[in-house]
Design an enzyme around this catalytic site. Structure first.
Site, mmCIF file in Angstrom:
data_model
loop_
_atom_site.group_PDB
_atom_site.id
_atom_site.type_symbol
_atom_site.label_atom_id
_atom_site.label_comp_id
_atom_site.label_asym_id
_atom_site.label_seq_id
_atom_site.Cartn_x
_atom_site.Cartn_y
_atom_site.Cartn_z
ATOM 1 N N TYR A 239 1.010 -1.098 -0.072
ATOM 2 C CA TYR A 239 -0.004 0.097 0.030
ATOM 3 C C TYR A 239 0.814 1.063 0.038
ATOM 4 C CZ TYR A 239 -4.577 -2.394 1.052
ATOM 5 O OH TYR A 239 -5.560 -2.800 0.907
ATOM 6 N N ASP A 267 -6.319 -0.838 -6.367
ATOM 7 C CA ASP A 267 -7.607 -0.589 -6.247
ATOM 8 C C ASP A 267 -8.191 0.059 -5.034
ATOM 9 O OD1 ASP A 267 -8.136 -4.368 -5.645
ATOM 10 O OD2 ASP A 267 -7.207 -2.795 -4.707
ATOM 11 N N HIS A 357 -10.061 -7.160 -5.340
ATOM 12 C CA HIS A 357 -9.778 -7.132 -3.757
ATOM 13 C C HIS A 357 -10.885 -7.909 -3.044
ATOM 14 C CE1 HIS A 357 -7.346 -4.317 -1.286
ATOM 15 N NE2 HIS A 357 -7.796 -4.843 -0.303
HETATM 16 C C1 LIG Z 1 -9.868 -11.449 2.569
HETATM 17 C C2 LIG Z 1 -9.061 -10.304 2.654
HETATM 18 C C3 LIG Z 1 -8.664 -9.788 1.540
HETATM 19 C C4 LIG Z 1 -7.550 -8.845 1.300
HETATM 20 C C5 LIG Z 1 -7.366 -8.179 2.624
HETATM 21 C C6 LIG Z 1 -7.825 -8.579 3.765
HETATM 22 C C7 LIG Z 1 -8.720 -9.809 3.866
HETATM 23 C C8 LIG Z 1 -9.091 -10.301 5.043
HETATM 24 N N1 LIG Z 1 -6.688 -6.798 2.809
HETATM 25 S S1 LIG Z 1 -7.334 -5.715 3.237
HETATM 26 O O1 LIG Z 1 -7.299 -6.136 4.687
HETATM 27 O O2 LIG Z 1 -6.730 -4.333 2.922
HETATM 28 O O3 LIG Z 1 -8.775 -5.726 2.802
HETATM 29 C C9 LIG Z 1 -5.854 -6.894 1.592
HETATM 30 C C10 LIG Z 1 -4.611 -5.992 1.707
HETATM 31 O O4 LIG Z 1 -4.223 -5.677 2.922
HETATM 32 N N2 LIG Z 1 -3.661 -5.589 0.514
HETATM 33 C C11 LIG Z 1 -4.337 -6.035 -0.742
HETATM 34 O O5 LIG Z 1 -3.714 -6.095 -1.609
HETATM 35 N N3 LIG Z 1 -5.415 -7.135 -0.565
HETATM 36 C C12 LIG Z 1 -6.224 -7.261 0.438
HETATM 37 N N4 LIG Z 1 -7.135 -8.344 0.225
HETATM 38 C C13 LIG Z 1 -7.626 -8.787 -1.088
HETATM 39 C C14 LIG Z 1 -6.733 -10.186 -1.358
HETATM 40 O O6 LIG Z 1 -5.379 -9.703 -1.766
HETATM 41 C C15 LIG Z 1 -7.435 -10.701 -2.546
HETATM 42 O O7 LIG Z 1 -7.589 -9.903 -3.530
HETATM 43 C C16 LIG Z 1 -8.591 -11.307 -2.349
HETATM 44 O O8 LIG Z 1 -8.710 -11.778 -0.979
HETATM 45 C C17 LIG Z 1 -9.081 -12.501 -3.180
HETATM 46 O O9 LIG Z 1 -10.104 -12.997 -3.131
HETATM 47 P P1 LIG Z 1 -10.438 -14.248 -2.249
HETATM 48 O O10 LIG Z 1 -10.258 -14.038 -0.826
HETATM 49 O O11 LIG Z 1 -11.960 -14.535 -2.536
HETATM 50 O O12 LIG Z 1 -9.568 -15.383 -2.497
#
Ligand SMILES: Cc1cc2c(cc1C)[n+](S(=O)(=O)[O-])c1c(=O)[nH]c(=O)nc-1n2C[C@H](O)[C@H](O)[C@H](O)COP(=O)(O)O
Length: 496
Positions: A239, A267, A357
């Site tokens: 990030y 995104d 995401h």
């Molecule tokens: C489930 C989950 C996803 C997060 C995620 C945290 C969780 C609990 N976090 S978030 O706190 O910001 O939303 C990140 C993150 O730190 N950075 C990121 O690039 N994607 C984040 N993602 C998105 C992740 O990298 C994938 O794009 C997404 O999880 C793929 O979908 P599935 O979970 O269905 O496999």
């Protein structure tokens, strides 16, 4: 002081916003001046003013947070924990029900697919942890469509192909790996398991799978790198910080430690509204996780608390700067249309992840697999398909999902929640089983579609007409997904 250590009473005297001390891992810290700067708001700290805050602190903050961000003069030294009064926890019927279910968990062997881990996790995870991991943005349509979209694509298998020996190996960003999926970046691993992201590191090593390390990990970056063994490959998810000097330091350190890819998340100029996360945080009265002053709506959930540093001004003009400060391959994570993929090729980046995401950002953004079906023909038309590696993530729950993505031209797929749910329910054994189940499914399905190697996968093995119909098309009922799915709820009425 007893034997040179602070007593619990001495700390307890500093329990207000005028003088606020907290205990973390047996040491006291004066956070009075830090209160207004805390991204999660001051309320959540004041809830633990004069007390032991370790349990609340751990899942959200890497262990080196206080050393990194709190001036040494505010580090007050060791506390004699025998003198610290541990608070009687009020009886929580929901929590006691959960602990009851933990005792009756199904054996790991009863999990036959990735959705089984989600169904178990929903029953045994702490409320705030489940809410954070399982939530998607707004109505969670995109989150559910991510998996449903794979059901719009059908196979056109070939027969009488010698499939005695199946080879699942491939290369991603120049790294050879045993199977074309990676553990994608998901924040706050310690919400689900006390050891956090290093559990995923160990399983990734065991299965020769690449791990993408999240910026917002609960474990420190170095803890996760140190947990890797031998030539295990890890990527960094970034990030971008408003303070570019911090970003440059993070990238330089990751490269020095041997990271083999820089995935810039594009995104999330602002983190999405994940209402399950917000609602569960709201119910924990003191957990104001809203950055800035306390008058703002405090029900923003963990997400908003940990992301106020992200730079919404990030744009294409920054790409040359990234190129100038690192030799790592650069991949843009969260690209969602053909135009931006073509722009990424022209900007000279090494890859893109077609992703929304996990449905946690823009609601009714299309699934990665649907965008992939549009992107690859556009790249082929220009003869650009070798100039960039295209990855997909979101809703991948079966090996057939992985195979469909590869047939369309993806280099590999990222998987998030399933490994979190497996870890949160069964720890390292859970993640190992989840990865093994995928490998077994992959080998069987490659045989059944008549493709013994990854390079044999191609668009002719698919019928993608279901994607052309947009969202009006017929979609099989996803019983497993719906069975595990935790429906959104309306505001609750008071019992009496
Ligand atoms: C489930 C989950 C996803 C997060 C995620 C945290 C969780 C609990 N976090 S978030 O706190 O910001 O939303 C990140 C993150 O730190 N950075 C990121 O690039 N994607 C984040 N993602 C998105 C992740 O990298 C994938 O794009 C997404 O999880 C793929 O979908 P599935 O979970 O269905 O496999």
């Amino acid at each position: 002081m007893t034997s040179g250590k602070l007593t619990g009473d001495a700390v307890a005297e500093h329990n207000s916003k005028d003088s606020c001390w907290v205990i973390v891992h047996g040491k006291a810290y004066d956070v009075t001046e830090f209160l207004p700067e805390h991204p999660g708001g001051s309320k959540i700290i004041l809830k633990y003013a004069g007390k032991d805050a370790t349990e609340e602190f751990d899942p959200i903050h890497p262990p080196d947070t206080l050393d990194k961000f709190l001036d040494q003069s505010k580090h007050l030294g060791e506390v004699d924990m025998a003198t610290v009064e541990q608070e009687e926890k009020a009886f929580d019927p929901e929590e006691s029900g959960r602990l009851e279910r933990v005792k009756r968990m199904p054996p790991l062997a009863a999990c036959y697919n990735l959705m089984d881990f989600e169904a178990v996790a929903r029953q045994v995870m702490k409320k705030t942890a489940w809410a954070y991991y399982s939530s998607g943005a707004d109505d969670e349509i995109t989150m559910r469509e991510n998996h449903a979209a794979f059901h719009k694509i059908w196979f056109r298998p070939r027969v009488l192909v010698d499939v005695e020996h199946v080879d699942l190996s491939t290369t991603m960003l120049g790294t050879k790996c045993s199977i074309p999926f990676y553990v994608t970046a998901t924040a706050l691993g310690k919400l689900g398991h006390a050891e956090g992201e290093v559990v995923l590191t160990k399983a990734a090593k065991q299965h020769d799978v690449i791990q993408m390390i999240p910026t917002l990990a609960s474990c420190s970056f170095d803890e996760i790198m140190d947990a890797a063994q031998g030539d295990q490959v890890q990527w960094l998810q970034l990030y971008v910080n408003k303070d570019r000097a911090i970003t440059e330091k993070i990238i330089a350190h990751a490269e020095k430690r041997g990271c083999k890819g820089l995935f810039i998340t594009v995104d999330a100029p602002q983190l999405g509204r994940r209402e399950k996360d917000m609602r569960s945080k709201f119910s924990d009265v003191g957990s104001n996780v809203q950055s800035g002053d306390d008058s703002v709506d405090r029900s923003q959930g963990a997400a908003r608390a940990i992301s106020s540093f992200i730079d919404p001004a990030l744009s294409w003009k920054d790409i040359p700067w990234f190129r100038s400060i690192t030799k790592m391959p650069i991949v843009l994570k969260g690209v969602q249309c053909v135009e931006d993929v073509l722009r990424a090729v022209e900007a000279g980046v090494d890859g893109v992840v077609l992703s929304n995401h996990g449905g946690r950002q823009l609601e009714t953004a299309r699934s990665g697999i649907e965008v992939l079906a549009e992107v690859m023909p556009a790249l082929r038309e220009r003869g650009w398909e070798k100039r960039i590696e295209v990855y997909v993530d979101g809703g991948v729950r079966r090996a057939t999902d992985i195979i469909k993505a590869l047939c369309l031209g993806a280099k590999g797929v990222g998987i998030g929640r399933p490994f979190l749910f497996a870890m949160s329910s069964y720890g390292l054994d859970g993640v190992n089983r989840a990865m093994q189940l995928l490998k077994d499914e992959m080998e069987m399905n490659m045989r059944l579609i008549g493709a013994p190697r990854v390079e044999d996968l191609n668009p002719s093995l698919l019928d993608t007409r279901g994607l052309q119909g947009g969202h009006a098309g017929f979609i099989p009922i996803d019983t497993l997904g719906l069975g595990a799915y935790d429906p959104l709820e309306a505001p609750r009425f008071n019992e009496k």
